[in-house]
Design a protein around this motif. Sequence first.
Motif, mmCIF file in Angstrom:
data_model
loop_
_atom_site.group_PDB
_atom_site.id
_atom_site.type_symbol
_atom_site.label_atom_id
_atom_site.label_comp_id
_atom_site.label_asym_id
_atom_site.label_seq_id
_atom_site.Cartn_x
_atom_site.Cartn_y
_atom_site.Cartn_z
ATOM 1 N N GLY B 62 -9.721 -0.090 -1.265
ATOM 2 C CA GLY B 62 -8.479 0.276 -1.940
ATOM 3 C C GLY B 62 -8.694 1.442 -2.906
ATOM 4 N N GLY B 65 -8.878 4.534 -1.132
ATOM 5 C CA GLY B 65 -7.523 4.979 -0.792
ATOM 6 C C GLY B 65 -6.896 5.734 -1.950
ATOM 7 N N GLY B 66 -7.106 5.230 -3.165
ATOM 8 C CA GLY B 66 -6.579 5.906 -4.356
ATOM 9 C C GLY B 66 -7.203 7.280 -4.549
ATOM 10 N N LEU B 69 -5.575 9.542 -2.281
ATOM 11 C CA LEU B 69 -4.244 9.902 -2.793
ATOM 12 C C LEU B 69 -4.342 10.995 -3.855
ATOM 13 N N GLN B 90 -7.398 -4.356 3.607
ATOM 14 C CA GLN B 90 -7.262 -3.171 2.755
ATOM 15 C C GLN B 90 -7.223 -1.903 3.617
ATOM 16 N N GLN B 93 -3.651 -2.122 5.450
ATOM 17 C CA GLN B 93 -2.451 -2.035 4.618
ATOM 18 C C GLN B 93 -2.451 -0.821 3.699
ATOM 19 N N SER B 94 -3.527 -0.679 2.918
ATOM 20 C CA SER B 94 -3.526 0.386 1.905
ATOM 21 C C SER B 94 -3.825 1.747 2.531
ATOM 22 N N THR B 97 -1.564 2.138 6.986
ATOM 23 C CA THR B 97 -0.110 2.355 7.056
ATOM 24 C C THR B 97 0.279 3.674 6.398
ATOM 25 N N ALA B 98 -0.521 4.138 5.442
ATOM 26 C CA ALA B 98 -0.216 5.398 4.765
ATOM 27 C C ALA B 98 -0.967 6.575 5.387
ATOM 28 N N GLY B 99 -1.843 6.303 6.346
ATOM 29 C CA GLY B 99 -2.625 7.374 6.982
ATOM 30 C C GLY B 99 -3.536 8.100 6.006
ATOM 31 N N LEU B 100 -4.111 7.373 5.056
ATOM 32 C CA LEU B 100 -4.899 8.026 4.001
ATOM 33 C C LEU B 100 -6.221 8.581 4.548
#
Lengths: 281, 312
Positions: B62, B65-66, B69, B90, B93-94, B97-100
């Motif tokens: 996670g 992921g941040g 971002l 993680q 979902q994190s 789904t956001a394609g990070l």
Amino acid sequence: MEEQTIQRLEQKANRLRALVVKMIGPEKTGHLGGACSLAEILSVLYFGFMRHDPENPQWPQRNRLILSKGHAGILQYAALAECGYFPQQWCRGLKQLGSPLQGHPDKNKVPGIEANTGSLGQGVSLAAGVAAGLKLDFPERPPRVYAITGDGELAEGQIWEALLSAAVYRLDNLRVVVDQNGLQATGPTKERFPIPHLEEKFRAFGFAVFTVDGHNVREILEALQKAEEVRGKPVAIVAQTVKGKGISFAENQPSFHNGAMTREQYETALRELEEKAGEAL
Amino acid sequence: MTHRTHNQRMEYGKTLVELGREDPRIVVLEADLGKSTQSCLFEKAFPERYFEMGIAEQNMLGFAGGLALAGKIPFVNTFAVFAAGRAYDQIRQSIGTAGLNVKIVGSSAGFSDFGDGATHQSLEDLALMSAIPGMTVLSPCDGPETVLAVREAARIQGPVYLRLSRNDVENVFPPEEKYTPGKPVVLREGTDLAVFTTGILASQALQAANEMEKQGVQVQVVHIPTLKPLEEEAVLPLARGKKGILICEEHSLRGGLGMLLCYLLRNLWVPKEVLAVEDRFGQSASSHEELLQAYGLDSRAMQEKLWKLWKG
């Protein structure tokens, strides 16, 4: 603090609630309770405190708000629409096939949404990572990152992993706001799965902690201001709230975690909120 | 064929440092396995861009992921079994789904952590990661290809899973070959039969093909560098005209290369056999080779299947 500002933010909170009620509509389910408990907090953050620019949603120095309790995304949609991040008519398509406004927020579909949340317990990790990244890029004055969790959500173990890491990396640009409305989907948190001594837990995890009445705009603003003075550690703001706040029949009712309003309740809710907001929608 | 060997994780660690030098957006996260994954090299070179996250894989993914971002290119390190398993939600979902833009490096994959047994051996990671929409899945066959795969991972915009083995493997990736996601690599020409592998089984397949040649059977060996992307058009020409096809992987039969290729080649009426792990966990052993043999994934097992296909 000017009385006018306080009043404006209070009215905005009720306007956001009214928008939520309209978005859900009568006889349809929606996460009304946990959206309403958060209304003053989002009103203060979006309209009274955070540095952000709806004209430029990707502004690198903007403050970020990550809604770990993604089921309240509907309130964030209301706030973002009010700010002008996207056209108000999007709100009519909530949760419809192909709509940008999904049941839980999707950053690639909605300008102003910063992360994808919905699987509970994951937003604080994301927010901590963003805060750490911003500290690398802007060491002098890193932009602030607000992670908003529910209190039922705090049962997720990942939350506590995230808190540990926020303290290790001294993320003093991170604020974890707990919307402590005391109700989870199936009943009072105190009965279903109590997590006592919350403030002490946060302190033991290395946080500076402020407790506020989450419906008192002045207290929220003051806590956010005090958080600015904290150095070298992350900040937690425990906001004591009422689930369903502002709508007489929904207050403290677990059934409105994700319940449907009858047509009569819908009209009542709008009437009550428009009165408090001092305007009709 | 060269007989030099390299270690994927050593090549990985060195390449990561080079990338870090070239691109300040590269950051590295670790869950207390830095010496095993070789992310420790990056820590030494760029301590301010290295995040020791403690033994907490879920938060690590996670947090990564941040960082993505915030515009960073995070490389996340732990064993494959913990990355794809412990932190699956993680990643889905994190990040998913956001394609990070997060690079998940599953180290000590397959049976390669031979001593530690079932809990540390990863036979499902390719299935789990491939199932996530938008995830690119890389599975290099040796050290030199690992260098190319790591660089490709950094170039790709979006989530990437990179599967790495723990032990020394023979260099088999053609030195002149360009690394192209979705493009199979022919390691050995052959007109009679074809073997498709991914990851470190390529060298076993080459050994099997050499043995078959001694018996007069020409076996083509194809390495699949990326399980995703992988399209029908890419593999069909390599399978057409053969008397039989063998697919081998150091992974569960469920959701790995075997099932994928049987699907992609569903309209090709050629006998197909798969060597994969069938509904079993791993176990401890005294070497990686011993496990490959015990689970029927070594060159000898391949030869048996190839004979079966040849004789019809």
